[in-house]
Design an enzyme around this catalytic site. Structure first.
Site, mmCIF file in Angstrom:
data_model
loop_
_atom_site.group_PDB
_atom_site.id
_atom_site.type_symbol
_atom_site.label_atom_id
_atom_site.label_comp_id
_atom_site.label_asym_id
_atom_site.label_seq_id
_atom_site.Cartn_x
_atom_site.Cartn_y
_atom_site.Cartn_z
ATOM 1 N N ASN A 151 48.100 45.105 33.631
ATOM 2 C CA ASN A 151 48.126 45.743 35.331
ATOM 3 C C ASN A 151 50.113 45.434 35.271
ATOM 4 O OD1 ASN A 151 46.583 44.498 36.669
ATOM 5 N ND2 ASN A 151 46.885 46.231 38.118
ATOM 6 N N GLU A 179 38.638 39.162 40.986
ATOM 7 C CA GLU A 179 39.860 40.265 41.883
ATOM 8 C C GLU A 179 39.393 41.332 40.681
ATOM 9 O OE1 GLU A 179 40.406 40.621 44.640
ATOM 10 O OE2 GLU A 179 40.613 38.608 45.295
ATOM 11 N N GLU A 182 43.199 35.202 47.221
ATOM 12 C CA GLU A 182 44.557 34.814 45.830
ATOM 13 C C GLU A 182 46.177 34.829 47.657
ATOM 14 O OE1 GLU A 182 44.394 35.464 41.887
ATOM 15 O OE2 GLU A 182 43.946 36.727 42.556
#
Ligand code: ADP
Length: 477
Positions: free
Chosen positions: A148, A246, A458
């Protein structure tokens, strides 16, 4: 021309090739990409391991200069790379170009971070002894990314990994090999020594598995689905690897009675439907207080009907296609699930025909939904949102937190009291006030809680928690 994988400083062929298909127009082949196997992946891991000793001791200034060159080239080529990204992933050109710019900025940020890494020094409890707390690179890191954000997510993993002296085996998502290849090609000319950065494109079951299985890989950073993330996390724990995951989101946007309706609708339209709803930070649960509910739903439906869904490269398009046929089928299934659960489809949810054969659907809004419904509990990853009506602020907070996920959350209100309280009580890793749940800065931590994320954050300087190992040194002098 076939785009190859980058292993040990060479462009190598794969076992076979796969076409990169444009989801806006499936007749358009964006490129042909070599597909690597476990053997190619193991060669990349061996190259990264061989390159680690020298790279880990290289000057941070040298590493910073390389990352700076990469960032400069990405920014200079933002239009061309943005077009490539829009063509292969399907987000509209403005979003795609914005993502490319973000990737360039990420490289620039970590160029600076390379020289800013420092430790701590203190007195020992033992007289005459000094204690130093040092940070060192971990070793070979495996970076596994989803489709994505084809350039931004690779950038925010590769840049800190290299900045802090790790060597990299990067595995992009099969659906979007083009942006990954372009990024690898830029890195290959930026002065990165052979073996320091490797890219292996191919199936998760082969390439991804080989990275996870290798004892030479010290740490894995993964972004993708919950199912794959949990599997990788379990495997990393069993083999003693550091891991950062994630995964999904089911992000709530709370709209209180005192909200500015325009801000609320803008935040919901952007958060739920831009990038075709294919963001892990998308606002998929719109939790709306009773007094503003009907006006909000009416305004949403009106705005949604005016959204233009079309080819990602068409300047008229607000929303591009769904990224793949499989994802479109999943979205349409969830629309059926919602109807079967008793939610009312206020607008959208149907396939759209366009002049080019692509995976188009009308953004869907469910109303009269309950938070316990599957459409409000499971991540759909498409342009589908549900409105949940609540009595008051307290119920809104309870519903917002009643999810296994915890990536991002938002509230639209004019009340300082409620905004401050929501920031404290939200169980998400990122909280937005009067802003969409999606859309974050690149220099501050990104990540969630509960089922959304695992391991250190992150991005920003917090990235060093994952990409460095701590060493405590004692000296009697
Ligand atoms: P999505 O395709 O929805 O982004 P996935 O979790 O399937 O989510 O994929 C994310 C990334 O993980 C992709 O690069 C994919 O190829 C990779 N992947 C899939 N299965 C595995 C696996 N078993 N081991 C390692 N990587 C995998």
């Amino acid at each position: 021309m076939e785009h190859r994988n980058y292993v040990g400083g060479e462009w190598v062929a794969g076992a076979d090739t796969a076409p990169n298909i444009n989801p806006s127009d499936t007749a358009d082949v964006v490129g042909v990409h070599a597909r690597a196997t476990a053997q190619h992946t193991n060669a990349a891991i061996a190259a990264a391991a061989a390159a680690f000793p020298a790279w880990s001791r290289s000057s941070p200034e040298l590493r910073g200069d390389i990352l700076d060159r990469v960032g400069t080239e990405i920014l200079a080529r933002k239009d061309e790379l943005g077009e490539l990204l829009a063509r292969e992933e399907g987000k509209v050109l403005a979003e795609a170009t914005g993502e490319v710019v973000r990737a360039g900025r990420v490289f620039k940020f970590f160029a600076g971070e390379a020289v800013r890494l420092s430790g701590e020094r203190g007195a020992s409890v033992r007289p005459g002894v000094d204690v130093e707390i040092l940070r060192e690179p971990e070793g070979v890191v495996g970076l596994i990314t989803p489709w994505n954000f084809p350039i931004a997510i690779p950038a925010w993993k590769i840049a800190p990994a290299l900045a802090y002296g790790n060597t990299v085996v990067f595995k992009p998502a099969e659906l979007v090999p083009g942006s990954a290849w372009a990024l690898a090609e830029i890195l290959s000319r930026a002065g990165v020594p052979a073996g320091v950065f490797n890219m292996v494109s191919g199936p998760g079951s082969q390439v991804g598995q080989a990275i996870v299985a290798s004892p030479m890989v010290r740490a894995i950073s993964f972004t993708g689905s919950v199912a794959t993330g949990r599997q990788i996390g379990t495997a990393c724990l069993a083999s003693g690897k550091k891991v950062q995951l994630e995964m999904g989101g089911k992000n709530p946007l709370v709209v209180l009675d005192d909200a500015d309706l325009e801000i609320a609708v803008n935040a919901a339209i952007n958060g739920a439907f831009f990038s075709t709803g294919q963001r892990c930070t998308a606002s998929s649960r719109l939790i709306v207080e009773d007094g503003i509910h009907d006006a909000f739903v009416a305004a949403m439906v009106q705005r949604m009907k005016a959204l233009r869904v079309g080819h990602a490269l068409d300047a008229e398009s607000d929303i591009g296609p769904v990224a793949s046929a499989a994802q479109l089928a999943q979205n349409l299934d969830y629309v059926q699930v919602g109807v079967a659960e008793g939610a009312r489809l206020a607008t959208g949810g149907e396939v759209l025909n366009r002049p080019h054969a692509g995976h188009y659907m009308a953004p869907a809004l469910f109303v009269e939904t309950d938070n316990a419904m599957r459409i409000n509990q499971e991540e759909i990853f498409g342009p589908v949102a549900g409105v949940i009506r609540v009595r008051d602020y307290e119920e809104a907070v309870a519903v917002a937190n009643d999810t296994e996920f915890g990536l991002s959350s938002g509230i639209v209100t004019r009340s300082l009291k409620h905004a401050a309280d929501f920031k404290r009580r939200s169980s998400a890793g990122m909280v937005m006030v009067n802003l969409p749940t999606a859309g974050v800065d690149y220099h501050v931590p990104f990540g969630g809680r509960k089922g959304s994320s695992y391991g250190p954050r992150e991005q920003g300087s917090y990235a060093r928690e994952f990409y460095t190992a701590v060493k405590t040194a004692y000296t009697l002098a």
